[in-house]
Motif scaffolding. Structure first.
Motif, PDB file in Angstrom:
ATOM      1  N   ASP A 332       0.825  -1.177   0.000  1.00 39.77           N
ATOM      2  CA  ASP A 332       0.000   0.000   0.000  1.00 39.77           C
ATOM      3  C   ASP A 332       0.879   1.255   0.000  1.00 39.77           C
ATOM      4  OD1 ASP A 332      -2.465   1.385   0.109  1.00 39.77           O
ATOM      5  OD2 ASP A 332      -2.429   1.438   2.274  1.00 39.77           O
ATOM      6  N   ALA A 333       2.037   1.178  -0.728  1.00 35.43           N
ATOM      7  CA  ALA A 333       2.850   2.385  -0.850  1.00 35.43           C
ATOM      8  C   ALA A 333       2.044   3.505  -1.502  1.00 35.43           C
ATOM      9  CB  ALA A 333       4.113   2.095  -1.666  1.00 35.43           C
ATOM     10  N   LEU A 334       1.156   3.145  -2.420  1.00 37.48           N
ATOM     11  CA  LEU A 334       0.305   4.137  -3.066  1.00 37.48           C
ATOM     12  C   LEU A 334      -0.645   4.779  -2.060  1.00 37.48           C
ATOM     13  CD1 LEU A 334      -0.521   5.554  -5.624  1.00 37.48           C
ATOM     14  CD2 LEU A 334      -1.849   3.542  -6.284  1.00 37.48           C
ATOM     15  N   GLY A 335      -1.136   3.988  -1.100  1.00 37.56           N
ATOM     16  CA  GLY A 335      -1.969   4.549  -0.047  1.00 37.56           C
ATOM     17  C   GLY A 335      -1.203   5.500   0.848  1.00 37.56           C
ATOM     18  N   ILE A 336       0.031   5.128   1.201  1.00 35.22           N
ATOM     19  CA  ILE A 336       0.875   6.016   2.010  1.00 35.22           C
ATOM     20  C   ILE A 336       1.131   7.318   1.247  1.00 35.22           C
ATOM     21  CG2 ILE A 336       3.204   6.326   2.927  1.00 35.22           C
ATOM     22  CD1 ILE A 336       1.615   4.581   4.745  1.00 35.22           C
ATOM     23  N   ALA A 337       1.418   7.204  -0.049  1.00 36.51           N
ATOM     24  CA  ALA A 337       1.621   8.414  -0.860  1.00 36.51           C
ATOM     25  C   ALA A 337       0.365   9.273  -0.846  1.00 36.51           C
ATOM     26  CB  ALA A 337       1.992   8.023  -2.287  1.00 36.51           C
ATOM     27  N   GLY A 338      -0.806   8.633  -0.857  1.00 39.65           N
ATOM     28  CA  GLY A 338      -2.061   9.375  -0.845  1.00 39.65           C
ATOM     29  C   GLY A 338      -2.264  10.157   0.438  1.00 39.65           C
ATOM     30  N   ILE A 339      -2.001   9.545   1.586  1.00 32.77           N
ATOM     31  CA  ILE A 339      -2.210  10.273   2.846  1.00 32.77           C
ATOM     32  C   ILE A 339      -1.150  11.351   3.042  1.00 32.77           C
ATOM     33  CG2 ILE A 339      -3.472   8.382   3.928  1.00 32.77           C
ATOM     34  CD1 ILE A 339      -0.985   7.740   5.583  1.00 32.77           C
ATOM     35  N   MET A 340       0.027  11.160   2.449  1.00 26.86           N
ATOM     36  CA  MET A 340       1.028  12.236   2.496  1.00 26.86           C
ATOM     37  C   MET A 340       0.572  13.438   1.670  1.00 26.86           C
ATOM     38  SD  MET A 340       4.725  10.376   2.408  1.00 26.86           S
ATOM     39  CE  MET A 340       5.349   9.453   3.820  1.00 26.86           C
ATOM     40  N   GLU A 341      -0.038  13.171   0.535  1.00 24.04           N
ATOM     41  CA  GLU A 341      -0.564  14.268  -0.272  1.00 24.04           C
ATOM     42  C   GLU A 341      -1.709  14.984   0.446  1.00 24.04           C
ATOM     43  OE1 GLU A 341       0.280  15.652  -3.743  1.00 24.04           O
ATOM     44  OE2 GLU A 341       1.840  15.143  -2.295  1.00 24.04           O
ATOM     45  N   ILE A 342      -2.530  14.225   1.128  1.00 23.03           N
ATOM     46  CA  ILE A 342      -3.609  14.826   1.920  1.00 23.03           C
ATOM     47  C   ILE A 342      -3.025  15.717   3.009  1.00 23.03           C
ATOM     48  CG2 ILE A 342      -5.382  14.263   3.644  1.00 23.03           C
ATOM     49  CD1 ILE A 342      -6.123  11.864   1.782  1.00 23.03           C
ATOM     50  N   ALA A 343      -1.966  15.244   3.673  1.00 19.54           N
ATOM     51  CA  ALA A 343      -1.307  16.056   4.701  1.00 19.54           C
ATOM     52  C   ALA A 343      -0.725  17.330   4.100  1.00 19.54           C
ATOM     53  CB  ALA A 343      -0.203  15.242   5.372  1.00 19.54           C
ATOM     54  N   ARG A 344      -0.102  17.211   2.926  1.00 16.86           N
ATOM     55  CA  ARG A 344       0.496  18.378   2.280  1.00 16.86           C
ATOM     56  C   ARG A 344      -0.563  19.412   1.937  1.00 16.86           C
ATOM     57  NH1 ARG A 344       1.906  20.087  -2.887  1.00 16.86           N
ATOM     58  NH2 ARG A 344       0.925  18.278  -3.859  1.00 16.86           N
ATOM     59  N   LYS A 345      -1.719  18.930   1.488  1.00 16.28           N
ATOM     60  CA  LYS A 345      -2.795  19.848   1.137  1.00 16.28           C
ATOM     61  C   LYS A 345      -3.351  20.544   2.375  1.00 16.28           C
ATOM     62  CE  LYS A 345      -6.736  20.215  -1.976  1.00 16.28           C
ATOM     63  NZ  LYS A 345      -7.516  19.549  -3.037  1.00 16.28           N
ATOM     64  N   PHE A 346      -3.530  19.811   3.463  1.00 15.49           N
ATOM     65  CA  PHE A 346      -4.004  20.434   4.699  1.00 15.49           C
ATOM     66  C   PHE A 346      -3.013  21.486   5.206  1.00 15.49           C
ATOM     67  CE2 PHE A 346      -7.183  16.995   5.534  1.00 15.49           C
ATOM     68  CZ  PHE A 346      -8.243  17.814   5.889  1.00 15.49           C
ATOM     69  N   LYS A 347      -1.719  21.214   5.069  1.00 20.39           N
ATOM     70  CA  LYS A 347      -0.705  22.157   5.562  1.00 20.39           C
ATOM     71  C   LYS A 347      -0.683  23.446   4.744  1.00 20.39           C
ATOM     72  CE  LYS A 347       1.922  22.143   8.311  1.00 20.39           C
ATOM     73  NZ  LYS A 347       1.861  22.735   9.670  1.00 20.39           N
ATOM     74  N   SER A 348      -1.229  23.427   3.549  1.00 18.43           N
ATOM     75  CA  SER A 348      -1.255  24.640   2.730  1.00 18.43           C
ATOM     76  C   SER A 348      -2.487  25.493   3.008  1.00 18.43           C
ATOM     77  CB  SER A 348      -1.221  24.267   1.244  1.00 18.43           C
ATOM     78  OG  SER A 348      -2.453  23.684   0.840  1.00 18.43           O
ATOM     79  N   MET A 349      -3.334  25.032   3.922  1.00 19.55           N
ATOM     80  CA  MET A 349      -4.603  25.700   4.198  1.00 19.55           C
ATOM     81  C   MET A 349      -4.612  26.260   5.621  1.00 19.55           C
ATOM     82  SD  MET A 349      -7.007  22.745   2.495  1.00 19.55           S
ATOM     83  CE  MET A 349      -8.533  23.546   2.975  1.00 19.55           C
ATOM     84  N   PRO A 350      -5.618  27.055   5.949  1.00 19.64           N
ATOM     85  CA  PRO A 350      -5.741  27.536   7.332  1.00 19.64           C
ATOM     86  C   PRO A 350      -5.848  26.365   8.310  1.00 19.64           C
ATOM     87  CG  PRO A 350      -7.189  28.780   5.883  1.00 19.64           C
ATOM     88  CD  PRO A 350      -6.629  27.660   5.064  1.00 19.64           C
ATOM     89  N   GLN A 351      -5.367  26.550   9.518  1.00 15.92           N
ATOM     90  CA  GLN A 351      -5.373  25.499  10.534  1.00 15.92           C
ATOM     91  C   GLN A 351      -6.798  24.978  10.743  1.00 15.92           C
ATOM     92  OE1 GLN A 351      -3.907  26.807  14.318  1.00 15.92           O
ATOM     93  NE2 GLN A 351      -3.988  24.783  15.260  1.00 15.92           N
ATOM     94  N   PRO A 352      -7.002  23.677  10.709  1.00 15.18           N
ATOM     95  CA  PRO A 352      -8.353  23.134  10.889  1.00 15.18           C
ATOM     96  C   PRO A 352      -8.841  23.296  12.327  1.00 15.18           C
ATOM     97  CG  PRO A 352      -6.743  21.367  10.830  1.00 15.18           C
ATOM     98  CD  PRO A 352      -5.991  22.625  10.476  1.00 15.18           C
ATOM     99  N   ASP A 353     -10.143  23.257  12.504  1.00 11.58           N
ATOM    100  CA  ASP A 353     -10.708  23.335  13.851  1.00 11.58           C
ATOM    101  C   ASP A 353     -10.463  22.048  14.627  1.00 11.58           C
ATOM    102  OD1 ASP A 353     -11.662  25.879  13.411  1.00 11.58           O
ATOM    103  OD2 ASP A 353     -13.642  25.206  12.758  1.00 11.58           O
TER     104      ASP A 353
END
Length: 543
Positions: A332-353
């Motif tokens: 599931d290296a592709l899955g790990i890559a997916g959650i890393m991309e999700i993390a990168r996208k969240f870090k580019s946005m305002p802090q979540p609640d």
């Protein structure tokens, strides 16, 4: 610990999910230096170092135990040798069994021998106790020191439409009660010394070759003696051997299969005893889950978990090209890559609640063990875990007109999936083989068992309707992957991969999590789900 090179985060990096970043992650995680990412190996050490380095580069905070990046996952690894004794005996006559052909077993007890001494056998139907469905196969029969013999799947799997049990357990769609893991756990809770499931290819969803493929090896969570399973041996008996067992005891297995589909079924003693004695090699393997997080600014105690598993199958026999490492590029290296991309996208946005947790689980391929260790000792309280969104195998054949739903009818997160897929111009397609129970075979399930609402993205569950080639092309991708490379060395990155469909799926999972990250909404289980009662019991904590 050896750390693989981390990827730097550029200040002007785009916020979109990137196929190029996904490719770079997968190509790195499948390098030979990671040795197929098997738990407890040098390959794990390098993988953990790599993951921590990536999480740091993404700007995540340590999300593990006591402010670290990790959580220990102690694993018991066992391997059975050639049995000294393996037989059924009835009416003074002993019948030798062929290990691997007639019967396949393993053990999760940390002992040098696995022994069952002429234990009485009891047929317990489907072995289901489900009060919410008005079902109890055991009827208080004492199983202590005995061998439980089960049918595979659910009581309604083979039922005709006019039978009372029809659709009581989801019809052809498997419930948790149909999983072999549930049956073994229930037998252990009742003190059985061994448990055997009668194999049927259609009801199990796979042939006998899959049953015996671990070759006597097993992994479990290392436990103190007081919490150890009562089962000295657990596994499967072939349909042919079961037929001989029941015939020899004067029982009609065909009639018992029908009787087991009725709620008034009572366990039936089998006039036969089971004996077995196996030498066992056993060791405790130290593994780790890895966590990064983005702390919520308004309600940091409420968490949304995005998860994938970092482990694969390690070293195996060389394939036709001489490759020995089964590195799981998609699984599931592709899955790990997916959650890393999700993390990168969240870090580019305002802090979540709410707090975002990025979880890389260990030992999924050994039985969802890393996520189970977490669920038994959660770092973030399960009653305030908003959702667990899991990625495990994505299709690599291009854009799709639909997204595959695994576990229809379980929870309201499937409604969110339909909502955000529609915004992409896509529709939801239900999994094509719900009887195989894929909903219960990925890491999200460990948290589902504790009542946490979950959603699984798994492209193996059904043929995608691809923009180029339609559903036939989607089915060809599944057939090629599962028929050739699933859990094999050829599950490797390929320049032929088209990740546009995978990006769609990662995007929709991000959108679901993002909609929850800035809201006060709590996903729920739907009426009829076996997990609704668990979640409802903790409702006060979410007021």
């Amino acid at each position: 610990m050896i750390c693989a090179p981390a990827f730097a985060q550029a200040a002007d990096q785009p916020t979109e999910i990137s196929a190029e970043e996904i490719t770079r992650t997968v190509k790195t995680m499948t390098l030979d230096q990671f040795e197929g990412r098997a738990p407890g190996t040098a390959g794990e050490d390098r993988t953990i170092g790599y993951l921590i380095g990536r999480f740091e580069a993404l700007g995540l905070e340590p999300g593990g135990v006591d402010g670290t990046w990790t959580q220990p996952v102690p694993l018991l690894h066992t391997a059975l040798g050639t049995p000294d004794r393996l037989s059924f005996s009835s009416k003074g006559k002993s019948t030798a069994l062929h290990a691997g052909k007639d019967i396949y077993v393993s053990t999760l007890q940390p002992r040098d021998r696995a022994v069952v001494e002429d234990a009485e056998m009891v047929f317990v139907g489907y072995g289901v106790t489900a009060s919410e469905r008005g079902w109890d196969d055991y009827k208080d029969v004492d199983l202590k020191g005995k061998v439980a013999v089960f049918l595979v799947n659910d009581p309604d799997f083979a039922a005709a439409s006019d039978e009372a049990v029809a659709d009581k357990f989801g019809g052809r769609a498997m419930t948790y009660y149909g999983r072999w893991t549930y049956k073994f756990e229930e037998a252990s809770r009742r003190g059985a010394v061994a448990a055997l499931i009668i194999h049927e290819t259609e009801a199990a969803g796979y042939g006998w070759s899959v049953v015996e493929s671990p070759q006597g090896e097993n992994y479990g969570i290392a436990k103190p003696d007081g919490e150890m399973t009562s089962l000295a041996l657990q596994g499967w008996i072939s349909d042919e051997a079961a037929q001989k067992l029941f015939d020899g005891a004067g029982l009609d297995l065909a009639k018992l299969r029908v009787a087991a589909r009725k709620s008034d079924f009572k366990p039936v003693a089998i006039d036969s005893k089971f004996a077995a004695s196996y030498p066992v090699k056993q060791e405790v393997v130290k593994s780790q889950n890895v966590f990064g997080k983005i702390t919520g600014k308004a309600r940091p105690d409420e968490t949304i978990i995005f998860g994938a598993h970092w482990d694969a199958y390690g070293e195996g026999p060389p394939d036709e090209d001489g490759n020995v490492y089964r590195a799981g590029a998609n699984d599931d290296a592709l899955g790990i890559a997916g959650i890393m991309e999700i993390a990168r996208k969240f870090k580019s946005m305002p802090q979540p609640d709410r707090t975002i947790v990025i979880a890389a689980w260990s030992a999924e391929e050994r039985g969802l063990l890393g996520s189970e260790v977490y669920a038994q000792a959660p770092i973030y309280p399960v009653e305030k875990t908003v959702a667990n969104l899991a990625i495990d195998v994505l299709q690599t054949a291009g854009k799709a007109k639909d997204v595959i739903l695994v576990g229809k009818g379980q929870g309201t997160l499937e409604d969110d999936l339909a909502k955000f897929a529609k915004l992409q111009g896509r529709v939801v397609t239900e999994e094509s083989l719900p009887e195989r129970g894929l909903f219960f075979r990925a890491d999200h399930f460990s948290l589902a068992k504790r009542g946490v609402p979950v959603l699984l993205m798994m492209s193996l569950a059904g043929a995608s309707d691809l923009v180029e080639g339609g559903r036939a092309a989607g089915q060809k991708w599944i057939d090629d992957y599962t028929g050739k490379c699933y859990h094999a060395a050829c599950d490797a990155w390929s320049p032929d991969w088209n990740l546009t469909g995978a990006v769609q799926d990662i995007d929709v999972m991000f959108d679901i999590g993002n909609s929850l990250a800035y809201s006060k909404d709590w996903p729920e289980w739907k009426a009829g789900s076996e997990f609704k009662e668990l979640r409802d019991a903790s409702a006060e904590a979410r007021q």
